[in-house]
Design a protein around this motif. Structure first.
Motif, short mmCIF file in Angstrom:
data_model
loop_
_atom_site.label_atom_id
_atom_site.label_comp_id
_atom_site.label_asym_id
_atom_site.label_seq_id
_atom_site.Cartn_x
_atom_site.Cartn_y
_atom_site.Cartn_z
N ASN A 732 30.03 -19.61 -21.80
CA ASN A 732 28.83 -19.94 -21.03
C ASN A 732 29.15 -21.05 -20.05
OD1 ASN A 732 27.91 -19.30 -24.06
ND2 ASN A 732 26.36 -18.50 -22.67
N ARG A 733 29.00 -20.77 -18.75
CA ARG A 733 29.29 -21.81 -17.76
C ARG A 733 28.29 -22.94 -17.84
NH1 ARG A 733 27.37 -23.70 -13.02
NH2 ARG A 733 28.90 -24.63 -11.59
N ASP A 734 27.00 -22.60 -17.91
CA ASP A 734 25.95 -23.60 -17.82
C ASP A 734 25.25 -23.79 -19.17
OD1 ASP A 734 26.40 -23.96 -15.12
OD2 ASP A 734 24.97 -22.41 -14.55
N LEU A 735 24.79 -24.99 -19.37
CA LEU A 735 23.90 -25.31 -20.48
C LEU A 735 22.50 -25.51 -19.90
CD1 LEU A 735 23.79 -25.95 -23.55
CD2 LEU A 735 24.01 -28.35 -22.92
N HIS A 736 21.56 -24.67 -20.29
CA HIS A 736 20.21 -24.71 -19.75
C HIS A 736 19.34 -25.61 -20.61
CE1 HIS A 736 16.24 -22.44 -18.66
NE2 HIS A 736 16.30 -23.65 -18.14
N ILE A 737 18.87 -26.71 -20.03
CA ILE A 737 18.02 -27.67 -20.73
C ILE A 737 16.65 -27.67 -20.06
CG2 ILE A 737 17.76 -30.03 -21.54
CD1 ILE A 737 20.21 -28.62 -22.61
N LYS A 738 15.63 -27.37 -20.85
CA LYS A 738 14.27 -27.31 -20.34
C LYS A 738 13.42 -28.39 -21.00
CE LYS A 738 10.24 -24.22 -19.98
NZ LYS A 738 9.70 -22.89 -20.36
N THR A 739 12.73 -29.18 -20.16
CA THR A 739 11.85 -30.25 -20.66
C THR A 739 10.48 -30.12 -20.01
OG1 THR A 739 13.73 -31.76 -20.93
CG2 THR A 739 11.53 -32.74 -20.87
N ILE A 740 9.44 -30.22 -20.84
CA ILE A 740 8.05 -30.19 -20.37
C ILE A 740 7.41 -31.52 -20.72
CG2 ILE A 740 5.79 -29.10 -20.57
CD1 ILE A 740 7.15 -26.50 -21.24
N THR A 741 6.79 -32.15 -19.73
CA THR A 741 6.09 -33.41 -19.94
C THR A 741 4.67 -33.28 -19.42
OG1 THR A 741 8.17 -34.62 -19.63
CG2 THR A 741 6.12 -35.89 -19.51
N GLN A 742 3.70 -33.65 -20.25
CA GLN A 742 2.30 -33.52 -19.86
C GLN A 742 1.54 -34.79 -20.21
OE1 GLN A 742 0.41 -29.98 -21.28
NE2 GLN A 742 -1.50 -30.35 -20.21
N GLY A 743 0.92 -35.37 -19.20
CA GLY A 743 0.12 -36.57 -19.40
C GLY A 743 -1.30 -36.36 -18.90
N ASP A 744 -1.98 -37.45 -18.64
CA ASP A 744 -3.37 -37.40 -18.19
C ASP A 744 -3.40 -37.00 -16.71
OD1 ASP A 744 -6.05 -37.59 -17.93
OD2 ASP A 744 -6.15 -39.78 -18.07
N GLY A 745 -3.78 -35.75 -16.43
CA GLY A 745 -3.89 -35.28 -15.05
C GLY A 745 -2.56 -34.97 -14.40
N ASN A 746 -1.49 -34.78 -15.19
CA ASN A 746 -0.20 -34.44 -14.59
C ASN A 746 0.61 -33.56 -15.53
OD1 ASN A 746 1.92 -36.24 -16.14
ND2 ASN A 746 0.17 -37.59 -15.69
N LEU A 747 1.43 -32.72 -14.94
CA LEU A 747 2.32 -31.82 -15.67
C LEU A 747 3.65 -31.77 -14.95
CD1 LEU A 747 2.89 -29.55 -17.80
CD2 LEU A 747 1.99 -27.93 -16.10
N GLN A 748 4.73 -31.86 -15.72
CA GLN A 748 6.07 -31.82 -15.14
C GLN A 748 6.95 -30.91 -15.98
OE1 GLN A 748 9.07 -35.22 -15.35
NE2 GLN A 748 8.47 -35.34 -13.18
N ARG A 749 7.63 -29.99 -15.30
CA ARG A 749 8.63 -29.12 -15.94
C ARG A 749 9.97 -29.33 -15.24
NH1 ARG A 749 4.45 -24.98 -15.91
NH2 ARG A 749 5.44 -24.04 -14.08
N GLN A 750 11.00 -29.53 -16.06
CA GLN A 750 12.33 -29.77 -15.52
C GLN A 750 13.32 -28.82 -16.17
OE1 GLN A 750 14.04 -33.90 -14.81
NE2 GLN A 750 15.25 -33.30 -16.57
N ASN A 751 14.04 -28.07 -15.34
CA ASN A 751 15.07 -27.15 -15.82
C ASN A 751 16.42 -27.57 -15.23
OD1 ASN A 751 13.82 -24.53 -17.25
ND2 ASN A 751 12.39 -25.26 -15.69
N ILE A 752 17.34 -27.92 -16.12
CA ILE A 752 18.68 -28.33 -15.70
C ILE A 752 19.68 -27.27 -16.13
CG2 ILE A 752 20.51 -30.07 -15.93
CD1 ILE A 752 18.40 -32.14 -16.48
N TYR A 753 20.50 -26.83 -15.18
CA TYR A 753 21.58 -25.89 -15.46
C TYR A 753 22.89 -26.67 -15.29
CZ TYR A 753 17.82 -22.52 -14.92
OH TYR A 753 16.63 -21.84 -15.04
#
Length: 802
Positions: A732-753
Motif C-alpha cells: 500500500n503506497r498511502d496510509l489513509h487517515i480520516k478525522t472528523i471534528t464537530q463543535g458548536d456551529g462547525n464541522l471539519q473533515r480531514q482526509n490525509i493520504y
C-alpha cells in the motif's frame, strides 16, 4: 521566587548535614587516593573475550587478598578502590591455564590499565562449544518496561517514530504524536529533555535515527524523584554510548525510497579521560501527499462549506552533532559535560483547488518553511564514597533555541486572476536554565533513601508581527525524598513525596501554585518467577509553547490556528495493579489501571465570525479504565513471537460552555505483533504489525490505522558489521487517515493520504571495544508537549503537513 529558594535551600541543608564525602569536608580526614585496575581477558587462539573468568588481586608483600571480580561479556573486569601498592593479579577459567602477573600502582598514577591478558586453552579442554547470547527485546522491571531497540533488526534505517510504534503500551499517530494508555506522555532522551522536544515531540522523534537508539523505557509509575510531568507516565529513550580504553565507534548508513540517513559515533579514552562525539543527518525525499479539508460553519442561519483538495511535496532535513567529555579525578569524583546541537527543517511547496458550496472558486499555491535549531549543554559532577551505593550528584543545564514558522499563500481564481497574497512569519525563542542536586544513601542492603532539589528557570518569546510579541516566563522549584525497603523477604516498598512550586508571568498576567505529588509502589515476588505490583502516583501536565503561543496562523483558507496562553495545568491521579511471570523462557505481563484527570487539555474548534478557529482548552475532567497484556514466547531457541494489546476507555465530563460530538464512554485499543527468527550464517528475519483503534477527543474521531513491515539482516565482516533490507507497508503506497471534528456551529473533515510505503538498504559497522554506560543527567520532564499538531501550524498547511 522566594518559595523556590526556600524549598531548595531547606533540602540542601538537610543533605549537607548528612553527607560526608571525600574531599568535601564533613568532619573526617580525606581518604588516600585510590585507583582502579582494568584488564580484558581473551582466548589466545580465537582472540574472543572470555566472560566469567575469575580475577583476584593480592598484595606481593604479605599475600593478603584485597580485591577480585569476574569478567563481563566483553571479557573486561574493573577492580575499584585499589590503594597504591604492588600486587599479584591472578586470572583463571575452566579449560584454560591460569596466569599471574605483577601489577604496581602509585599515588601519582593510581590507575593501571593492563590491556589484553591472553589465556591459553589447556590440553584437556572440551571440544569447542559455541554459545550465542542475545539480549531480550523486552525486559520487565519494578517500575518500568524496557524495549531493547538494538536487539530488533526491523529498526534499522528508520527514525525514532518507527521505533516508538513497536514499544509495548504506546500508540503513535501518523504525525508521530505519542500516547501511553490513551493519555499524553513525557518523552526524554537519556533521562533529560532537549530543546527540540520543547517545540514538538513529533518533530524531535523524526530527527533521531533508529540506529542510535539503544532502548526505550516505558515508566508507568515514576517515583517522586522524577519531575511530576506526564499524566500517562514517562518515556525515556536511551541512545547508544561507548566508554572503552583506546578508540571505538560505529558508522551507520541508510538509503531508501522514503529517506536517507547517516550516523557516526566515535569514543576515545585514555586513562581517566573519555571523549565522545557523534554526528547524524537525515534527508527525506519530497513525496506527494494528498490532503482534503472540508470545513462547514453556520452563522446567522447561513451555512458556508469550503472544500480544499490539494497536494504537497514536503522535504524533511535534519542534522545533529554532539561532543562529550568525561573525567575521573579518582575513584570517588567524576565530572562530565556534553553539548548537543540539532537543526531541523520541514517544509515545501503545495497547491490546492478550492470549492465553496460545491462551486469551484479558485486555486492556492503555497509555500511553507518550518525550522528550528537548539543547543543543549549540561555539566554533571558526581561524588561517591566507600559506602557502596552512596552518591551525591550536582548538575546544571542550559537549553537555548530558535524556531521559525513561515508561510505564503497565493490565491487565484480558476482563470488564474490573482485574488490575494497572504504571508506570515513567526519566530520563537526559548531559554532555559536548570540546577539540580540528588543524594542517595543506603542505610543497608535493603533500605535506600533518596532526596534532591531542583530549580528550572525558563523564558519563551514569540514574535509574530509589529508590536505583537508574547513573552512567557515560567520558574519551577522542586524538592523530593523517597525511601525503598523490604517489608518482608518477598515484599518490596518504594514511596516518596515531591513538592513543586510554579510561578508564571506573561503578557496576559501572573499566576503561581504549589502542588504535592505522592507516589508509592508495593511489589511482591512469588517463587522467584512471578511478581505482583500495586502502585499509585499523582502527575501534572503543564502546557508548552505550542499550546500557549497566541500567534494566529491563517495559512488555511477556511480555518485558523492559535494557541491559548490562559491554559491551566492538568492534574491526574493514577492507580495500577500489575502481574508478570516467566514460564519456561516465556514472559507474560498484565496490568489494569485507573486514571482521573482534571483540567484536561484538548484541541478545540470554535466558530468565530463564520470561520473555524482551532485552539486548545481545558475541556473538563476525564476518567479512564484500562488493561494491558504483553506476552513473549519462543517456539524454538532462535524463534521469538511477541505480542501486546492495550485497552483503555475515554470519557470526559466537559464544561457547560463547551459542546462536543463524543459524549459518553469510548474504547481505545492498540495491538502489536512481532516475529523474529535467527538462522545459521548470521541471517535474521523479522516481521511486525501494528494496529491502532479509532482515537477520540471530546470533539473529534480519527479512524483506525495499521502498519506492517519486515527486515532481513546479515552479519558480515566477522560480525562487526551488518547489512540489511527493510520494508514498510510494501503493498500500500498511502496510509489513509480520516478525522472528523464537530463543535458548536462547525464541522471539519480531514482526509490525509500519507505516502508510507518504503524500501531501504542499511549498513552498519562497529569498531573497537564497546561498553555501554549510563550517566545521571538533569531531567526537565515537566512541560506538556504538543500532541495534536506536531508543532505550530502542523494541521493548517495547504496540502497537509507530513
Amino acid at each position: 521566587m522566594k518559595k523556590i529558594l526556600l524549598l531548595c535551600i531547606g533540602l540542601i541543608s538537610v543533605l549537607g548535614a548528612k553527607a560526608q564525602f571525600p574531599g568535601l569536608g564533613g568532619g573526617s580526614a580525606a581518604p588516600k587516593i585510590t585507583g582502579r585496575i582494568t584488564a580484558t581477558v581473551i582466548d589466545s587462539l580465537t582472540k574472543q573475550p572470555i566472560d566469567y573468568a575469575t580475577v583476584s588481586l593480592t598484595k606481593v608483600k604479605d599475600g593478603k587478598a584485597v580485591n577480585g571480580g569476574v569478567t563481563d561479556e566483553k571479557g573486561k573486569v574493573t577492580l575499584q578502590n585499589v590503594a597504591p601498592d604492588e600486587y599479584k593479579l591472578s586470572v583463571g577459567f575452566i579449560g584454560y591455564y591460569s596466569k599471574t602477573i605483577i601489577v604496581k600502582t602509585t599515588p601519582g598514577k593510581p590507575d593501571n590499565s593492563l590491556g589484553n591478558i591472553l589465556l591459553k586453552p589447556s590440553p584437556n579442554t572440551l571440544k569447542e562449544v559455541t554459545v550465542e547470547g542475545k539480549k531480550n527485546v523486552i525486559e520487565n522491571k519494578i517500575d518500568r518496561m524496557v524495549y531493547n531497540a538494538e536487539a530488533d533488526a526491523t529498526n534499522a534505517g528508520g527514525d525514532a517514530t518507527d521505533v516508538m510504534r513497536k514499544v509495548p503500551m504506546l500508540s503513535v499517530d501518523i504525525n508521530g504524536n505519542v500516547q501511553l494508555r490513551g493519555s499524553s506522555v513525557r518523552v526524554l532522551i537519556n533521562g533529560k529533555p532537549s530543546g527540540t522536544m520543547a517545540n514538538s515531540v513529533a518533530d524531535a522523534l523524526k530527527m533521531l535515527p533508529a540506529d542510535q537508539i539503544k532502548s526505550v523505557e516505558v515508566i508507568t509509575n515514576p517515583s517522586a524523584k522524577y519531575d511530576a510531568e506526564g499524566s500517562g507516565g514517562i518515556i525515556n529513550i536511551i541512545t547508544k554510548k561507548s566508554n572503552a580504553e583506546g578508540v571505538s565507534g560505529s558508522v551507520n548508513a541508510t538509503a531508501g525510497t522514503r529517506q536517507n540517513a547517516g550516523a557516526f559515533n566515535l569514543t576515545a579514552k585514555s586513562s581517566r579521560l573519555s571523549v565522545n562525539t557523534a554526528l547524524g543527518t537525515q534527508l527525506a525525499y519530497p513525496q506527494e501527499s494528498r490532503v482534503v479539508f472540508f470545513n462547514q460553519t453556520t452563522a446567522n442561519n447561513a451555512t458556508t462549506a469550503v472544500l480544499q483538495d490539494g497536494t504537497s511535496d514536503w522535504t524533511r532535513q535534519a542534522f545533529n552533532g554532539s561532543l562529550g567529555l568525561d573525567y575521573d579525578f579518582n575513584a570517588y569524583n567524576n565530572i562530565s559535560t556534553n553539548a548537543k546541537y540539532t537543526r531541523f527543517y520541514n517544509g515545501g511547496p503545495g497547491k490546492s483547488a478550492i470549492f465553496a458550496n460545491d462551486v469551484a472558486t479558485g486555486n492556492i499555491v503555497s509555500s511553507t518553511d518550518m525550522s528550528n535549531g537548539n543547543l543543549d549543554w549540561n555539566v554533571d559532577y558526581r561524588v561517591t564514597s566507600k559506602k557502596p551505593g552512596e552518591e551525591l550528584t550536582v548538575s546544571g543545564q542550559l537549553t537555548t533555541g530558535r524556531n521559525t514558522n513561515e508561510f505564503v499563500n497565493d490565491y487565484r481564481t480558476a482563470a488564474g486572476v490573482p485574488i490575494s497574497y497572504v504571508g506570515s512569519n513567526n519566530i520563537g525563542k526559548n531559554q532555559e536554565y536548570t540546577a539540580q542536586t540528588d543524594y542517595v544513601y543506603p542505610f543497608s542492603k535493603t533500605i535506600t533513601f533518596e532526596a534532591g532539589a531542583k530549580g528550572i528557570f525558563r523564558n519563551i518569546q514569540s514574535q509574530y508581527g509589529v508590536g505583537e510579541d508574547f513573552d512567557y516566563t515560567q520558574n519551577v522549584g522542586a524538592a523530593y525524598s523517597t525511601i525503598a525497603f523490604n517489608l518482608t523477604k518477598k515484599i518490596q516498598f518504594k514511596g516518596g513525596l515531591r513538592a513543586e512550586y510554579t510561578y508564571v508571568n506573561s503578557n496576559v498576567g501572573k499566576d503561581d501554585y504549589l502542588n504535592l505529588f505522592p507516589s508509592a509502589i508495593l511489589s511482591q515476588t512469588i517463587n522467584g518467577k512471578t511478581t505482583l505490583k500495586l502502585a499509585y502516583n499523582r502527575r501534572v501536565q503543564r502546557p508548552s509553547l505550542a499550546y500557549l503561543n497566541p500567534f494566529l496562523n491563517k495559512s488555511n483558507l477556511s480555518f485558523d490556528f492559535q494557541g491559548n496562553p490562559n491554559l491551566d495545568p492538568e492534574l491526574s491521579d493514577n492507580i495500577e495493579f500489575g502481574y508478570s511471570t516467566f514460564i519456561k523462557g516465556s514472559i507474560i505481563n498484565a496490568s489494569v489501571f485507573y486514571r482521573n484527570t482534571k483540567n484536561i487539555i484538548e484541541a478545540l474548534n470554535k466558530n468565530v465570525d463564520g470561520r473555524i478557529l482551532s485552539t486548545f482548552e481545558n475541556v473538563g475532567t476525564t476518567q479512564s479504565y484500562g488493561f494491558n497484556l504483553f506476552g513473549s514466547y519462543n517456539p524454538t531457541p532462535k524463534w521469538t513471537l511477541m505480542s501486546n494489546i492495550a485497552l483503555n476507555t475515554y470519557e470526559v465530563k466537559s464544561r457547560a460552555d463547551i459542546k462536543g460530538m463524543n459524549e459518553g464512554t469510548f474504547l481505545n485499543y492498540n495491538f502489536f505483533f512481532r516475529s523474529a527468527n535467527a538462522f545459521k550464517g548470521g541471517w535474521n528475519l523479522e516481521l511486525f504489525g501494528v494496529v491502532n483503534s479509532p482515537r477520540y477527543t471530546y470533539q473529534s474521531k480519527t479512524d483506525p490505522m495499521f502498519f506492517y513491515g519486515g527486515a532481513v539482516k546479515k552479519d558480515i565482516l566477522k560480525k562487526q558489521g551488518t547489512i540489511g533490507l527493510n520494508v514498510l507497508n510494501p503493498f500500500n503506497r498511502d496510509l489513509h487517515i480520516k478525522t472528523i471534528t464537530q463543535g458548536d456551529g462547525n464541522l471539519q473533515r480531514q482526509n490525509i493520504y500519507y505516502p508510507l510505503r518504503s524500501f531501504g538498504l542499511n549498513f552498519s559497522y562497529k569498531f573497537g571495544k564497546l561498553k555501554f554506560t549510563e550517566k545521571k543527567k538533569i531531567k526537565n520532564d515537566d512541560v506538556k508537549q504538543d500532541q495534536q499538531q506536531g508543532g505550530m501550524g502542523g494541521g493548517g498547511q495547504m496540502g497537509g503537513n507530513q
